[in-house]
Design a protein around this motif. Structure first.
Motif, PDB file in Angstrom:
ATOM      1  N   THR A  93      50.003  -2.083 -35.660  1.00 49.63           N
ATOM      2  CA  THR A  93      50.633  -1.022 -34.330  1.00 49.63           C
ATOM      3  C   THR A  93      49.654  -0.233 -33.765  1.00 49.63           C
ATOM      4  N   GLU A  94      49.403  -0.499 -32.569  1.00 53.07           N
ATOM      5  CA  GLU A  94      48.209   0.542 -31.890  1.00 53.07           C
ATOM      6  C   GLU A  94      48.710   0.764 -30.618  1.00 53.07           C
ATOM      7  N   HIS A  95      48.104   1.795 -30.130  1.00 54.82           N
ATOM      8  CA  HIS A  95      48.214   2.127 -28.726  1.00 54.82           C
ATOM      9  C   HIS A  95      48.003   1.015 -27.701  1.00 54.82           C
ATOM     10  N   ALA A  96      48.747   0.946 -26.560  1.00 54.73           N
ATOM     11  CA  ALA A  96      48.406  -0.282 -25.582  1.00 54.73           C
ATOM     12  C   ALA A  96      46.940  -0.323 -24.901  1.00 54.73           C
ATOM     13  N   THR A  97      46.275   0.866 -24.789  1.00 56.91           N
ATOM     14  CA  THR A  97      45.077   0.789 -24.617  1.00 56.91           C
ATOM     15  C   THR A  97      44.051   0.552 -25.429  1.00 56.91           C
ATOM     16  N   TRP A 101      41.702  -2.866 -25.179  1.00 61.10           N
ATOM     17  CA  TRP A 101      40.258  -2.863 -25.369  1.00 61.10           C
ATOM     18  C   TRP A 101      39.818  -3.708 -26.379  1.00 61.10           C
ATOM     19  N   ARG A 102      40.825  -4.032 -27.215  1.00 60.84           N
ATOM     20  CA  ARG A 102      40.453  -4.943 -28.318  1.00 60.84           C
ATOM     21  C   ARG A 102      40.394  -6.414 -27.593  1.00 60.84           C
ATOM     22  N   LEU A 104      40.119  -7.425 -24.508  1.00 64.11           N
ATOM     23  CA  LEU A 104      38.843  -7.200 -23.258  1.00 64.11           C
ATOM     24  C   LEU A 104      37.602  -7.670 -23.737  1.00 64.11           C
ATOM     25  N   GLN A 105      37.409  -6.967 -25.003  1.00 64.75           N
ATOM     26  CA  GLN A 105      36.014  -7.395 -25.585  1.00 64.75           C
ATOM     27  C   GLN A 105      35.708  -8.774 -26.027  1.00 64.75           C
ATOM     28  N   HIS A 106      36.796  -9.626 -25.858  1.00 59.95           N
ATOM     29  CA  HIS A 106      36.525 -11.146 -26.056  1.00 59.95           C
ATOM     30  C   HIS A 106      36.853 -11.910 -24.652  1.00 59.95           C
ATOM     31  N   VAL A 107      37.017 -11.297 -23.695  1.00 62.83           N
ATOM     32  CA  VAL A 107      37.095 -12.142 -22.298  1.00 62.83           C
ATOM     33  C   VAL A 107      35.777 -12.483 -21.884  1.00 62.83           C
ATOM     34  N   LEU A 108      35.785 -13.726 -21.642  1.00 62.77           N
ATOM     35  CA  LEU A 108      34.204 -14.139 -20.951  1.00 62.77           C
ATOM     36  C   LEU A 108      34.320 -13.879 -19.413  1.00 62.77           C
ATOM     37  N   PRO A 109      33.257 -13.606 -18.926  1.00 62.54           N
ATOM     38  CA  PRO A 109      33.389 -13.593 -17.607  1.00 62.54           C
ATOM     39  C   PRO A 109      33.367 -14.879 -16.869  1.00 62.54           C
TER      40      PRO A 109
END
Length: 177
Positions: A93-97, A101-102, A104-109
């Motif tokens: 359980t972590e904050h939404a931001t 962030w976790r 978006l680090q894996h999203v490819l352009p």
């Protein structure tokens, strides 16, 4: 008025500059006909559900399955993942931001593909890989064949010789080891 950290045009210039600098530091260079103006695609996607809906397309077969997101409550996201060493599921359980962030680090352009199943690294691209190796003059050392281990007889403990083996409708002819 939208509240962006950077203007899209300025973001594109900064990204292009840093990208080219890192390429040059690594010994690579862009072709001379590369466009000088790049597009940084920035859109206001809203907050909360609309932002998660926008990011959901990147989650499909990607970072985390929708079923593994257990709850979203008061800016806290609870999700489960499978720990690679024990194969047991763990919950975080972590904050939404921090969660975003976790992700978006894996999203490819846009336009990029996963290398493990695309292009010359694809499992069916052996001919393309061989052609690239020939073009780039890559010489790989030959793989030494591993010697086959003989099968011991359970009675006399001597090595057995395989002459013929039947597996369903297929007949495999063997040679003495």
């Amino acid at each position: 008025m939208f509240k962006y950290l950077f203007n899209a045009d300025n973001l594109a210039k900064v990204f292009r500059g840093k990208f080219i600098a890192l390429l040059c530091d690594s010994g690579y260079y862009l072709p001379p006909n590369t466009p000088t103006s790049w597009v940084a695609d920035c859109h206001h996607v809203g907050k909360g559900d609309s932002a998660l809906t926008y990011l959901a397309r990147y989650l499909y077969r990607g970072v985390i399955n929708e079923n593994n997101i257990l709850s979203i409550h008061h800016d806290q996201v609870t999700f489960q993942y499978q720990y690679s060493q024990t194969k047991q599921y763990k919950t975080i359980t972590e904050h939404a931001t921090a969660f975003l962030w976790r992700v978006l680090q894996h999203v490819l352009p846009k336009g990029f593909r996963r290398a493990r199943n695309y292009g010359f690294l694809h499992g069916n691209a052996k001919r393309t890989l061989k052609r690239l190796q020939l073009m780039l003059h890559v010489v790989l050392p030959p793989i030494a064949p591993a010697p086959k281990q003989g099968v011991c007889c359970p009675q006399c403990k001597a090595y057995m010789t395989l002459y013929l083996m039947r597996r369903a409708q297929r007949v495999i002819i063997g040679y003495p080891v």
